[in-house]
Design an enzyme around this catalytic site. Structure first.
Site, PDB file in Angstrom:
ATOM      1  N   CYS A   2      -2.119   4.519   4.016  1.00 27.12           N
ATOM      2  CA  CYS A   2      -3.561   4.427   4.222  1.00 27.12           C
ATOM      3  C   CYS A   2      -3.799   4.401   5.725  1.00 27.12           C
ATOM      4  O   CYS A   2      -2.911   4.047   6.484  1.00 27.12           O
ATOM      5  CB  CYS A   2      -4.130   3.130   3.666  1.00 27.12           C
ATOM      6  N   ARG A  16     -11.829   3.551   5.707  1.00 23.04           N
ATOM      7  CA  ARG A  16     -10.394   3.764   5.505  1.00 23.04           C
ATOM      8  C   ARG A  16     -10.158   4.952   4.578  1.00 23.04           C
ATOM      9  O   ARG A  16     -11.062   5.386   3.860  1.00 23.04           O
ATOM     10  CB  ARG A  16      -9.806   2.508   4.903  1.00 23.04           C
ATOM     11  N   ASN A  79      -1.359  -1.240   2.869  1.00 26.02           N
ATOM     12  CA  ASN A  79       0.006  -1.587   2.496  1.00 26.02           C
ATOM     13  C   ASN A  79       0.850  -1.997   3.706  1.00 26.02           C
ATOM     14  O   ASN A  79       0.782  -1.379   4.771  1.00 26.02           O
ATOM     15  CB  ASN A  79       0.683  -0.386   1.819  1.00 26.02           C
TER      16      ASN A  79
HETATM   17  C1  6SB Z   1      -1.941   0.638  -3.257  1.00 23.11           C
HETATM   18  C2  6SB Z   1      -2.967   0.343  -2.156  1.00 23.11           C
HETATM   19  C3  6SB Z   1      -2.351   0.701  -0.831  1.00 23.11           C
HETATM   20  C4  6SB Z   1      -2.095   2.178  -0.729  1.00 23.11           C
HETATM   21  C5  6SB Z   1      -1.036   2.462   0.261  1.00 23.11           C
HETATM   22  O1  6SB Z   1      -1.009   1.960   1.360  1.00 23.11           O
HETATM   23  N1  6SB Z   1      -0.085   3.321  -0.162  1.00 23.11           N
HETATM   24  C6  6SB Z   1       1.039   3.687   0.663  1.00 23.11           C
HETATM   25  C7  6SB Z   1       2.342   3.243   0.077  1.00 23.11           C
HETATM   26  S1  6SB Z   1       3.452   2.877   1.367  1.00 23.11           S
HETATM   27  O2  6SB Z   1       2.795   2.076   2.402  1.00 23.11           O
HETATM   28  O3  6SB Z   1       3.934   4.150   1.896  1.00 23.11           O
HETATM   29  O4  6SB Z   1       4.539   2.105   0.693  1.00 23.11           O
HETATM   30  C8  6SB Z   1      -3.408  -1.125  -2.115  1.00 23.11           C
HETATM   31  C9  6SB Z   1      -4.521  -1.342  -1.075  1.00 23.11           C
HETATM   32  C10 6SB Z   1      -5.402  -2.491  -1.606  1.00 23.11           C
HETATM   33  C11 6SB Z   1      -4.619  -3.020  -2.812  1.00 23.11           C
HETATM   34  C12 6SB Z   1      -5.369  -3.871  -3.869  1.00 23.11           C
HETATM   35  C13 6SB Z   1      -6.019  -5.082  -3.183  1.00 23.11           C
HETATM   36  C14 6SB Z   1      -6.698  -5.990  -4.207  1.00 23.11           C
HETATM   37  C15 6SB Z   1      -5.700  -6.452  -5.303  1.00 23.11           C
HETATM   38  C16 6SB Z   1      -4.688  -7.433  -4.743  1.00 23.11           C
HETATM   39  C17 6SB Z   1      -3.757  -7.953  -5.852  1.00 23.11           C
HETATM   40  O5  6SB Z   1      -2.830  -8.816  -5.296  1.00 23.11           O
HETATM   41  C18 6SB Z   1      -3.027  -6.776  -6.493  1.00 23.11           C
HETATM   42  C19 6SB Z   1      -3.994  -5.763  -7.045  1.00 23.11           C
HETATM   43  C20 6SB Z   1      -5.031  -5.250  -6.002  1.00 23.11           C
HETATM   44  C21 6SB Z   1      -6.102  -4.492  -6.826  1.00 23.11           C
HETATM   45  C22 6SB Z   1      -4.373  -4.331  -4.947  1.00 23.11           C
HETATM   46  C23 6SB Z   1      -3.703  -3.081  -5.567  1.00 23.11           C
HETATM   47  C24 6SB Z   1      -3.012  -2.190  -4.491  1.00 23.11           C
HETATM   48  O6  6SB Z   1      -1.930  -2.869  -3.942  1.00 23.11           O
HETATM   49  C25 6SB Z   1      -4.002  -1.746  -3.402  1.00 23.11           C
HETATM   50  C26 6SB Z   1      -5.029  -0.816  -4.027  1.00 23.11           C
END
Ligand code: 6SB
Length: 324
Positions: A2, A16, A79
């Site tokens: 992200c 974002r 993340n």
């Molecule tokens: C997956 C996303 C980041 C995407 C990213 O960065 N992808 C790169 C991968 S990598 O960096 O290359 O490995 C993140 C960003 C915000 C997050 C939510 C925050 C609220 C809530 C918190 C709770 O505790 C767990 C569930 C919850 C709904 C979360 C789900 C998930 O975690 C979300 C969507």
């Protein structure tokens, strides 16, 4: 991955990209002033600032990914897997579960100074929302029109950095991301001079050569450098259309088209949505992977004194305007 960014013209903007291979089913969610927020360790807050942002709503609770409040403060979680370390509740400082961090700050802080004071007495805990939602490894950008912070809960404590670049991506930790920008000290939007050697007749054969060396790939450190360069050199008018349009161009510099980042066999990370919040006016603008039309949800068009969550699904249908 992200990327998040801030932008200041007449108004203050924060937004974002959310890049992932699947969606959790998020919606633009408005938390009105009188919707009680239950905190795990800090009681229930009955009255608070109104909030609008992107959230997965679970059991009537908004799990915010990114949001702003009615006072002009904004925040986004990205993340930070492998580096984030949360603590256990200790009952000494304000114990705040990682999933409540955004509502904790935005419900009660009108600006960055108030947030700094709140962060000083906070302990971020690993408490999961539920068994279906284990705590996510995140770090955050928190900003208003005066500046931005990066917050990282790591093995040796809660780190709060000033963020003069106004962008955030993923790993490595923020201080290393900032250090890596040293690699690009020579880059410029202006055409370069020949510093390579006076003994060679080198010249510019194309426009844009001042930023040759700015990384074009999708790794987190490369997106950090590219988004920072684009944002720090951004030029736009200050009308709403020009500001929002420019903001989407800044994040457009790091968007992920399907096919370029394979995370498993045949599975690709894509930019699921891009947001741009006008934090001054409480408007949430977004585009999605399939819908390039900028769509807006305005918190002030809702009853902010209500006590029900209001949520709008993202419009996903591409609409092509046929000009003839
Ligand atoms: C997956 C996303 C980041 C995407 C990213 O960065 N992808 C790169 C991968 S990598 O960096 O290359 O490995 C993140 C960003 C915000 C997050 C939510 C925050 C609220 C809530 C918190 C709770 O505790 C767990 C569930 C919850 C709904 C979360 C789900 C998930 O975690 C979300 C969507």
């Amino acid at each position: 991955m992200c990327t998040a960014a801030t932008y200041l013209t007449k108004d203050f903007y924060i937004g974002r990209t959310l890049d992932y291979e699947f969606s959790y089913g998020e919606e633009i969610t408005i938390l009105p002033r009188n919707y009680p927020i239950p905190f795990r360790f800090m009681g229930i807050r009955e009255n608070h600032y109104a909030i609008i942002g992107m959230a997965h709503v679970a059991g009537n609770y908004p799990l915010y990914y990114d949001a702003i409040n009615e006072k002009g403060l904004g925040m986004a979680g990205l993340n930070f897997v492998g580096n984030s370390v949360y603590r256990k509740p200790e009952g000494v400082k304000d114990d705040v579960a990682q999933f409540e961090f955004i509502p904790w700050v935005l419900s009660q802080c009108a600006n960055l100074d108030e947030a700094r004071a709140l962060l000083d007495r906070m302990n971020l805990t690993d408490t999961p929302y539920s068994e279906h939602f284990p705590s996510a490894g995140l770090h955050w950008i928190l900003a208003d029109r005066t500046g931005a912070l990066t917050i990282e809960s790591v093995a040796d404590g809660l780190k709060i950095y000033e963020n003069p670049a106004g962008v955030l991506t993923n790993n490595p930790p923020f201080d290393q991301q900032m250090f890596l920008l040293n690699n690009y000290i020579g880059l410029s939007p202006k055409q370069p001079e020949n510093h390579f050697s006076e003994q060679l007749p080198l010249s510019c054969y194309s426009r844009g050569m001042g930023a040759l060396g700015l990384p074009g790939d999708l790794s987190s450190a490369s997106r950090f450098a590219r988004a920072a360069f684009t944002r720090l050199h951004s030029v736009s008018g200050d009308s709403e259309e020009e500001s929002v349009g420019q903001f989407f161009h800044i994040l457009g510099s790091v968007e992920q088209p399907r096919g370029c980042c394979e995370v498993a066999d045949g599975k690709y990370e894509i930019t699921i949505y891009t947001s741009c919040c006008n934090a001054t006016r409480g408007i949430y603008y977004y585009t999605t992977y399939t819908n390039h039309q900028i769509t807006a949800v305005d918190m002030h068009r809702e009853n902010l004194d209500g006590n029900e969550l209001i949520h709008y699904p993202m419009l996903q249908q591409e609409r092509i305007f046929h000009q003839n």
